[in-house]
Design a protein around this motif. Structure first.
Motif, mmCIF file in Angstrom:
data_model
loop_
_atom_site.group_PDB
_atom_site.id
_atom_site.type_symbol
_atom_site.label_atom_id
_atom_site.label_comp_id
_atom_site.label_asym_id
_atom_site.label_seq_id
_atom_site.Cartn_x
_atom_site.Cartn_y
_atom_site.Cartn_z
ATOM 1 N N LEU A 21 -9.771 9.493 -3.843
ATOM 2 C CA LEU A 21 -9.719 8.028 -3.763
ATOM 3 C C LEU A 21 -9.421 7.407 -5.117
ATOM 4 O O LEU A 21 -8.669 6.423 -5.212
ATOM 5 C CB LEU A 21 -11.049 7.502 -3.213
ATOM 6 N N TRP A 22 -9.985 7.958 -6.163
ATOM 7 C CA TRP A 22 -9.806 7.383 -7.500
ATOM 8 C C TRP A 22 -8.371 7.577 -7.991
ATOM 9 O O TRP A 22 -7.761 6.672 -8.560
ATOM 10 C CB TRP A 22 -10.801 8.021 -8.472
ATOM 11 N N LEU A 23 -7.818 8.774 -7.751
ATOM 12 C CA LEU A 23 -6.473 9.087 -8.220
ATOM 13 C C LEU A 23 -5.395 8.780 -7.183
ATOM 14 O O LEU A 23 -4.220 9.002 -7.433
ATOM 15 C CB LEU A 23 -6.392 10.553 -8.632
ATOM 16 N N ASN A 24 -5.837 8.291 -6.006
ATOM 17 C CA ASN A 24 -4.883 7.915 -4.958
ATOM 18 C C ASN A 24 -3.992 9.104 -4.579
ATOM 19 O O ASN A 24 -2.783 8.968 -4.444
ATOM 20 C CB ASN A 24 -4.025 6.736 -5.430
ATOM 21 N N ASP A 25 -4.636 10.261 -4.382
ATOM 22 C CA ASP A 25 -3.894 11.492 -4.111
ATOM 23 C C ASP A 25 -4.697 12.348 -3.142
ATOM 24 O O ASP A 25 -5.807 12.800 -3.474
ATOM 25 C CB ASP A 25 -3.653 12.246 -5.417
ATOM 26 N N GLU A 50 -4.491 0.002 -3.891
ATOM 27 C CA GLU A 50 -3.120 0.104 -3.391
ATOM 28 C C GLU A 50 -2.887 1.490 -2.811
ATOM 29 O O GLU A 50 -3.162 2.496 -3.462
ATOM 30 C CB GLU A 50 -2.119 -0.158 -4.518
ATOM 31 N N MET A 51 -2.418 1.519 -1.572
ATOM 32 C CA MET A 51 -2.112 2.809 -0.937
ATOM 33 C C MET A 51 -1.040 2.590 0.107
ATOM 34 O O MET A 51 -0.969 1.532 0.743
ATOM 35 C CB MET A 51 -3.367 3.424 -0.309
ATOM 36 N N SER A 52 -0.197 3.591 0.255
ATOM 37 C CA SER A 52 0.889 3.492 1.224
ATOM 38 C C SER A 52 0.333 3.567 2.634
ATOM 39 O O SER A 52 -0.751 4.102 2.875
ATOM 40 C CB SER A 52 1.902 4.612 0.987
ATOM 41 N N ALA A 53 1.088 3.053 3.588
ATOM 42 C CA ALA A 53 0.636 2.998 4.970
ATOM 43 C C ALA A 53 0.353 4.393 5.537
ATOM 44 O O ALA A 53 -0.575 4.571 6.333
ATOM 45 C CB ALA A 53 1.676 2.289 5.828
ATOM 46 N N ASP A 54 1.123 5.389 5.119
ATOM 47 C CA ASP A 54 0.924 6.730 5.668
ATOM 48 C C ASP A 54 -0.265 7.454 5.056
ATOM 49 O O ASP A 54 -0.576 8.581 5.440
ATOM 50 C CB ASP A 54 2.200 7.572 5.506
ATOM 51 N N HIS A 55 -0.940 6.812 4.079
ATOM 52 C CA HIS A 55 -2.122 7.415 3.481
ATOM 53 C C HIS A 55 -3.411 6.713 3.884
ATOM 54 O O HIS A 55 -4.499 7.152 3.503
ATOM 55 C CB HIS A 55 -2.019 7.418 1.950
ATOM 56 N N VAL A 56 -3.302 5.637 4.648
ATOM 57 C CA VAL A 56 -4.504 4.892 5.028
ATOM 58 C C VAL A 56 -5.469 5.779 5.800
ATOM 59 O O VAL A 56 -6.681 5.782 5.547
ATOM 60 C CB VAL A 56 -4.130 3.647 5.866
ATOM 61 N N GLY A 57 -4.941 6.557 6.751
ATOM 62 C CA GLY A 57 -5.793 7.404 7.579
ATOM 63 C C GLY A 57 -6.564 8.431 6.784
ATOM 64 O O GLY A 57 -7.793 8.542 6.915
ATOM 65 N N ILE A 58 -5.878 9.190 5.945
ATOM 66 C CA ILE A 58 -6.550 10.263 5.213
ATOM 67 C C ILE A 58 -7.519 9.711 4.179
ATOM 68 O O ILE A 58 -8.589 10.289 3.929
ATOM 69 C CB ILE A 58 -5.519 11.208 4.550
ATOM 70 N N TRP A 102 -16.053 -0.969 7.042
ATOM 71 C CA TRP A 102 -17.317 -0.438 6.538
ATOM 72 C C TRP A 102 -17.161 0.274 5.199
ATOM 73 O O TRP A 102 -18.103 0.271 4.392
ATOM 74 C CB TRP A 102 -17.914 0.535 7.562
ATOM 75 N N ILE A 103 -16.020 0.893 5.001
ATOM 76 C CA ILE A 103 -15.852 1.694 3.773
ATOM 77 C C ILE A 103 -14.730 1.117 2.886
ATOM 78 O O ILE A 103 -14.259 1.800 1.976
ATOM 79 C CB ILE A 103 -15.572 3.181 4.118
ATOM 80 N N GLY A 104 -14.340 -0.119 3.134
ATOM 81 C CA GLY A 104 -13.264 -0.747 2.366
ATOM 82 C C GLY A 104 -13.433 -0.658 0.857
ATOM 83 O O GLY A 104 -12.470 -0.339 0.139
#
Length: 215
Positions: free
Chosen positions: A101-105, A49-57, A41-43
């Motif tokens: 989301l924009w800065l991937n941080d 690009e994001m690491s697997a451990d950041h998908v949740g947050i 829904w929010i893809g």
């Protein structure tokens, strides 16, 4: 006897208000723990690009932003106005969520509670110290009446408490895992705030016009 400062007695039913306030937070927690249910829904909002451990947050941040905006719209439709606290908090959620989301941080979404609490603390204490005016009835949109001394005391206490919440948030996110911080934000901060609010009952009763009239 000092003249009571009046505030509007109209407002949303308690359950509706609770749903609008807690709904986005519950979705934030669920999206962090089960991101796969929400990413379809929010893809488009998520980083390419994001690491697997950041998908949740990141999923939680996107869901939190959308849910917060929906809650604000619903609040306006039901009340024909936007209370100051949810509005300011919503602006910071969208702003810091977008930067996350924009800065991937995820640093920015973790700083959001610190910024919001410091902002409200500064407004309340600044109003007392700089303008000699208790701003709590304006910020909270309270549904009860207090005399001026009562509002001053309550404003000071809440102003200090907001800074305490900011310090707690800084301590938790800097020393604990992201998952722990998300859980604490949803299930820790709310009970702490509720307990503090309940602890102010005696002050409120002491400075309410009804109690003064009976004494």
């Amino acid at each position: 006897m000092t003249k009571p400062i009046e505030t509007s007695k109209e407002g949303l039913p308690p359950l509706t208000k609770l749903l609008l306030e807690m709904g986005p937070l519950i979705l934030f927690f669920l999206a962090n723990s089960r991101p796969a249910y929400f990413t379809p829904w929010i893809g488009p909002l998520l980083p390419a690009e994001m690491s697997a451990d950041h998908v949740g947050i990141f999923a939680a941040t996107a869901v939190f932003m959308v849910a917060t905006v929906i809650a604000l719209i619903a609040n306006y439709v039901l009340e024909r106005r936007l209370p100051i606290m949810p509005l300011v908090s919503g602006i910071v959620v969208v702003s810091f969520g977008a930067m996350t989301l924009w800065l991937n941080d995820d640093l920015f979404i973790k700083l959001k509670p610190t910024i919001v609490n410091c902002l409200f603390g500064a407004i309340l204490l600044g109003g007392l110290l700089l303008f000699n005016k208790p701003l709590l009835p304006i910020v909270f949109g309270s549904v009860f009446q207090l005399d001026e001394e009562g509002w001053r005391k309550l404003t000071f206490r809440w102003g200090v408490f907001f800074f305490v919440l900011a310090a707690i948030n800084e301590l938790v996110w800097r020393t604990q895992s992201t998952d722990f911080w998300v859980s604490f934000k949803v299930f820790g901060m709310t009970p702490i705030t509720l307990a503090f609010a309940i602890a102010q009952t005696r002050l409120i009763m002491q400075h309410s016009p009804e109690d003064e009239a009976k004494s």
